[in-house]
Design a protein around this motif. Structure first.
Motif, PDB file in Angstrom:
ATOM      1  N   TYR A  93       3.949   4.147  -1.627  1.00 44.25           N
ATOM      2  CA  TYR A  93       3.468   2.833  -1.186  1.00 44.25           C
ATOM      3  C   TYR A  93       2.765   2.069  -2.311  1.00 44.25           C
ATOM      4  N   GLU A  95       3.408  -0.808  -3.896  1.00 40.80           N
ATOM      5  CA  GLU A  95       3.207  -2.246  -3.704  1.00 40.80           C
ATOM      6  C   GLU A  95       2.151  -2.532  -2.651  1.00 40.80           C
ATOM      7  N   ASP A  96       2.145  -1.746  -1.575  1.00 43.71           N
ATOM      8  CA  ASP A  96       1.154  -1.950  -0.511  1.00 43.71           C
ATOM      9  C   ASP A  96      -0.267  -1.768  -1.050  1.00 43.71           C
ATOM     10  N   LEU A  98      -1.311  -2.036  -4.193  1.00 46.24           N
ATOM     11  CA  LEU A  98      -1.649  -3.097  -5.146  1.00 46.24           C
ATOM     12  C   LEU A  98      -2.000  -4.411  -4.443  1.00 46.24           C
ATOM     13  N   GLN A  99      -1.252  -4.723  -3.391  1.00 43.29           N
ATOM     14  CA  GLN A  99      -1.446  -6.002  -2.717  1.00 43.29           C
ATOM     15  C   GLN A  99      -2.610  -5.989  -1.745  1.00 43.29           C
ATOM     16  N   GLU A 100      -2.788  -4.873  -1.032  1.00 43.56           N
ATOM     17  CA  GLU A 100      -3.747  -4.860   0.067  1.00 43.56           C
ATOM     18  C   GLU A 100      -5.134  -4.335  -0.317  1.00 43.56           C
ATOM     19  N   PRO A 102      -7.285  -4.834  -3.439  1.00 40.70           N
ATOM     20  CA  PRO A 102      -7.492  -5.396  -4.782  1.00 40.70           C
ATOM     21  C   PRO A 102      -8.543  -4.655  -5.599  1.00 40.70           C
ATOM     22  N   ARG A 128      -4.765  -3.520 -15.291  1.00 42.69           N
ATOM     23  CA  ARG A 128      -4.500  -2.851 -14.015  1.00 42.69           C
ATOM     24  C   ARG A 128      -3.238  -1.993 -14.186  1.00 42.69           C
TER      25      ARG A 128
END
Length: 448
Positions: A93, A95-96, A98-100, A102, A128
């Motif tokens: 997961y 992408e999840d 990284l996006q959710e 921060p 990052r």
């Protein structure tokens, strides 16, 4: 440079999930220590926190996310400057996360954790970094690990990944295909752990009994590995976990019967008893095979402790299937048993099966199995009263003035303990204890 780095940053590693993650955390700890950073146990005292996550089932994923959020709070209330997330959750997961979340300053997957010090350095200067590549990591590359002071029992991965393709399991997506380590690298790691005070090693893999078939011309080499490990100076106990029943050879049974350093303890996850469910799970073998194997092992090693794990509520499990499973547990009388409720995992074949079981029914079934096992465990423990057992002393309970350890029939963290009175020696020693009391899962006795 190392002294400056140590003075600058304090690193805490928070490990979640299975013992395989603990091995990876130990390897990261060694690299971090070599770099000169100071390792600390308490995240509140750290400037860098690494959360080594689990992504196996829903409960484990939820625990991992909650722990990441807890550590993120320390960036506001504590000393933490960098939060790095590692392990299985990142592999699935990325992408999840990284996006959710921060607050996460860097992530590293299951095949890239050897770059952990680079991740730390880059995250501390405002980058990052993301290292999520092939989940396959070669454990031939490194055998050095830094275990915490006072660690007397440690796990060793003898293989990684899995080829069995059970319909409920996401492990191959996170850890790749099955691949054994060479005997030489495993033995070297055992020596390294023994030099740090470890006296018990527990061998782990997704499928330990298949060890060696990919490296040694299709031959099952676990029996030879156990014998060679028993020659390592300082290692007194060798314990086997995750023994796939289909590859449990007669030669392996003989090692359990004859080698005094190999604990008379076999962890064999069976998952279910009913042929229809085993077929849906895509597990090789059937109930008859399981019964015959357990009987053969117990005949050859009469005092063996057999542990298993079961899954209840698998899609298509009827009430009759479950009652049959209960009867199977009563008849076989496993010495140790754990039960899981089926968890629907993304991208696994079982998700697409019909007739899913509701959560309330799953929980009821799991509780019922454990009630059955509670009685069996009490009965099995009663037989030790009056006998002498070897016990590894692991800690001291000051309030009750007793030492606490484990017998060779109990694995760390998941099984019972032995409460020992009259002991005056050091931790990390294996001593003779006469058992005076038995309980549902634990024992008590006096040192001889």
């Amino acid at each position: 440079m190392a002294e400056k780095a140590s003075a600058r940053e304090k690193v805490a590693i928070v490990t979640l999930g299975c013992e395989k993650n603990l091995v990876d955390s130990d390897m990261m700890a060694h690299l971090i220590d070599e770099k000169g950073y100071e390792l600390v146990d308490d995240p509140q005292q750290a400037t860098v926190v690494i959360v080594n996550t689990c992504g196996f089932i829903d409960a484990a994923k939820e625990e991992s996310v909650n722990k990441i959020l807890d550590m993120a709070d320390l960036k506001e209330s504590g000393k933490v400057k960098s939060l790095v997330v590692a392990g299985c959750l990142t592999q699935r997961y990325k992408e999840d996360i990284l996006q959710e979340i921060p607050e996460v300053d860097g992530i590293v997957g299951t095949g890239d954790f050897m770059s952990i010090t680079d991740i730390i350095e880059e995250s501390l200067v405002g980058k990052r970094p993301v290292r999520i590549g092939n989940p396959v990591f070669s454990y031939e590359e490194v055998v050095k690990r830094k275990v915490k002071t006072g660690t007397y029992s440690a796990y060793i991965k003898i293989a990684e990944g899995c080829d069995n393709a059970c319909t409920f399991c996401s492990i191959p997506m996170m850890r790749g295909a099955f691949r054994s380590r060479s005997m030489e690298s495993i033995i070297e790691e055992a020596r390294h752990l023994a030099s740090q005070g470890v006296v018990e090693i527990s061998l782990i893999a997704q499928d330990s009994t298949n060890y060696g078939t990919d490296l040694y011309d299709g031959k099952h080499m676990l029996a030879e590995l156990l014998n060679r490990l028993s020659e390592v100076e300082g290692i007194e106990w060798i314990r086997l976990h995750y023994a796939y029943p289909g590859f449990f050879t007669d030669e392996l049974i003989e090692v359990f019967a004859s080698n005094p350093k190999v604990c008379k303890y076999i962890d064999m996850p069976l998952q279910h008893s009913e042929d229809t469910i085993l077929k849906r799970m895509r597990r090789p073998g059937r109930q008859r095979d399981i019964r015959e194997l357990v009987a053969k092992i117990r005949a050859a090693v009469p005092d063996v402790a057999v542990r298993t794990s079961l899954i209840v509520g698998f899609p298509g499990e009827t009430e009759q299937d479950f009652q049959n499973l209960c009867e199977f547990v009563k008849e076989i009388k496993f010495d140790r048993l754990g039960v899981f409720t089926y968890s629907s995992e993304d991208d696994t074949p079982a998700v697409r099966l019909p007739d899913h079981v509701d959560e309330e029914t799953k929980e009821r079934r799991a509780n019922q199995i454990m009630e059955i096992q509670r009685e069996i465990s009490r009965e099995q423990n009663d037989r030790f009263v009056g006998k002498e057992l070897d016990v590894l002393i692991e800690r001291y309970e000051g309030k009750s003035d007793v030492f606490v350890g484990r017998s060779g029939f109990d694995a760390p963290e998941i099984d019972g303990e032995v409460f020992v009175s009259g002991y005056k020696g050091e931790l990390g020693k294996i001593v003779k204890v006469r058992i005076t009391h038995s309980y549902e899962y634990d024992l008590a006795g006096e040192v001889l």
